[in-house]
Design an enzyme around this catalytic site. Structure first.
Site, PDB file in Angstrom:
ATOM      1  N   GLY A 102      -1.780  -9.058  -3.596  1.00  0.00           N
ATOM      2  CA  GLY A 102      -3.159  -8.706  -3.937  1.00  0.00           C
ATOM      3  C   GLY A 102      -3.297  -8.150  -5.343  1.00  0.00           C
ATOM      4  O   GLY A 102      -2.500  -8.492  -6.230  1.00  0.00           O
ATOM      5  N   ASP A 127      -7.503  -7.269   2.221  1.00  0.00           N
ATOM      6  CA  ASP A 127      -8.719  -6.628   1.692  1.00  0.00           C
ATOM      7  C   ASP A 127      -9.734  -7.637   1.137  1.00  0.00           C
ATOM      8  O   ASP A 127     -10.906  -7.318   0.999  1.00  0.00           O
ATOM      9  CB  ASP A 127      -8.359  -5.635   0.577  1.00  0.00           C
ATOM     10  CG  ASP A 127      -7.416  -4.552   1.058  1.00  0.00           C
ATOM     11  OD1 ASP A 127      -7.396  -4.293   2.275  1.00  0.00           O
ATOM     12  OD2 ASP A 127      -6.692  -3.979   0.224  1.00  0.00           O
TER      13      ASP A 127
HETATM   14  O1  F6P Z   1      -4.107  -3.518   0.585  1.00  0.00           O
HETATM   15  C1  F6P Z   1      -3.894  -3.643   1.951  1.00  0.00           C
HETATM   16  C2  F6P Z   1      -4.012  -2.305   2.633  1.00  0.00           C
HETATM   17  O2  F6P Z   1      -3.754  -2.487   4.015  1.00  0.00           O
HETATM   18  C3  F6P Z   1      -5.347  -1.570   2.430  1.00  0.00           C
HETATM   19  O3  F6P Z   1      -6.365  -2.060   3.252  1.00  0.00           O
HETATM   20  C4  F6P Z   1      -4.940  -0.151   2.731  1.00  0.00           C
HETATM   21  O4  F6P Z   1      -5.815   0.761   2.095  1.00  0.00           O
HETATM   22  C5  F6P Z   1      -3.557  -0.075   2.163  1.00  0.00           C
HETATM   23  O5  F6P Z   1      -3.055  -1.404   2.129  1.00  0.00           O
HETATM   24  C6  F6P Z   1      -2.609   0.784   2.931  1.00  0.00           C
HETATM   25  O6  F6P Z   1      -1.420   0.846   2.207  1.00  0.00           O
HETATM   26  P1  F6P Z   1      -0.027   1.302   2.801  1.00  0.00           P
HETATM   27  O7  F6P Z   1       0.431   0.239   3.759  1.00  0.00           O
HETATM   28  O8  F6P Z   1       0.866   1.392   1.607  1.00  0.00           O
HETATM   29  O9  F6P Z   1      -0.268   2.586   3.504  1.00  0.00           O
END
Ligand code: F6P
Length: 323
Positions: A102, A127
């Site tokens: 992303g 996202d």
């Molecule tokens: O970018 C994908 C995502 O799942 C977002 O929707 C979320 O805010 C973030 O990653 C969570 O990140 P991590 O898995 O590093 O906690």
């Protein structure tokens, strides 16, 4: 013999494995050697890079997650980190890289391409907040996961005459919440792009009961100013006055873990094959995505410079249909 590496980076997304399979086999079909990098940019810096054959990517198309592993890597944000990565690629005679991920991942891809290394990005994040593509690998499955939960919550909500708040992921973008709310028939949707105060949400929920519904559902994006925590605080403080209970379900990482649906498998497959075609044509520094129903490329410079707009007409439609 051309040598090309690939990695998955940032949050995993259902359909990444389909992209890996497609990239590896499309490259091999051209007589190239394909190398998988473990754990995103971290593995690129440490040199965790291995040759992949066609059979190594067998049996993964139906699996969620990423067989290569993924990571968020602060070190790659530094020039020193990127130089270390380039050294690892150079040592192995690898002349190009495909980055599946992303926003953050494509920012890294752009930085590497500015240093003169050929990189092609493949749009993948639940996202769907990436410019240069209408849709990203993973978002459709993530919406389906949210929908299954919303449908189930409606059943229990109706049995108890309770209101439910469902918080979905999406970082600073409300796409996931908006689409899940629209397709799930939510009574109220709260997204970062258009703030609403908790009093308005409470009115929407009261309106649902008043119109004869046995349940009331609000879908909230994690990135909204009035996210789940703020809403819950408001509803607890005003419980007597509002006259109904609010229960909260935070879907969190459950949305990322699903097995990819047909569309995400196809996106991974098509984007992966297109990434190899672009490299074969000598095109790099671009993101492969879907624009107006066609697989298309957009310069990474444009992708990382723009914030993807959200179609707020959908929010209005959800409001109309909630009546
Ligand atoms: O970018 C994908 C995502 O799942 C977002 O929707 C979320 O805010 C973030 O990653 C969570 O990140 P991590 O898995 O590093 O906690």
């Amino acid at each position: 013999m051309r040598r090309v590496a690939l990695l998955t980076s940032g949050g995993d997304a259902p359909g990444m494995n389909a992209a890996i399979r497609s990239i590896v086999r499309s490259g091999i079909a051209r007589g190239w050697e394909m190398y998988g990098v473990r754990n995103g940019y971290a593995g690129l810096i440490s040199g965790s890079i291995a040759l992949l054959g066609a059979r190594d990517v067998g049996g993964i198309i139906q699996r969620g997650g990423t067989m290569l592993g993924s990571a968020r890597c602060r070190e790659f944000e530094t020039e020193e980190g990127r130089r270390a990565a380039l050294k690892q690629l150079g040592r192995r005679g690898i002349g190009a890289l495909v980055v599946i991920g992303g926003n953050g991942s494509q920012t890294g891809a752009h930085a590497l391409s500015l240093m003169g290394f050929p990189v092609v990005g493949v749009a993948s994040t639940i996202d769907n907040d990436l410019s240069g593509t209408d849709v990203t690998i993973g978002v459709t499955t993530a919406i389906d996961v949210a929908l299954e939960s919303i449908d189930r919550l409606k059943v229990t909500a109706a049995s108890h005459q309770r209101a439910f708040l469902v918080e979905v992921m999406g970082r600073k973008c409300g796409y996931l919440a908006l689409m899940a709310g629209l397709a799930g028939g939510a009574d109220s949707i709260v997204i970062p792009e258009q703030e609403v105060d908790p009093e308005t949400v409470a009115e929407d929920l009261r309106g649902a009961y008043a119109s004869g519904k046995a349940h009331a559902i609000v879908v909230v994006a994690e990135g909204a100013g009035n996210n789940a925590e703020r809403m819950v605080e408001f509803f607890q403080q005003n419980h007597e006055r509002l006259g109904f209970d609010l229960r909260v379900t935070k879907l969190g990482h459950i949305q990322r873990g699903g097995a990819p649906g047909a569309y995400d498998r196809l996106l991974g497959t098509l984007f992966g094959a297109a990434a190899i075609e672009r490299l074969a044509e000598g095109v790099n520094g671009v993101l492969v995505g879907m624009v107006k129903g066609e697989v298309a490329t957009t310069p990474l410079a444009e992708v990382v410079a723009c914030r993807k707009p959200l179609d707020l007409k959908m929010l209005e439609l959800a409001r109309v249909l909630a009546k």
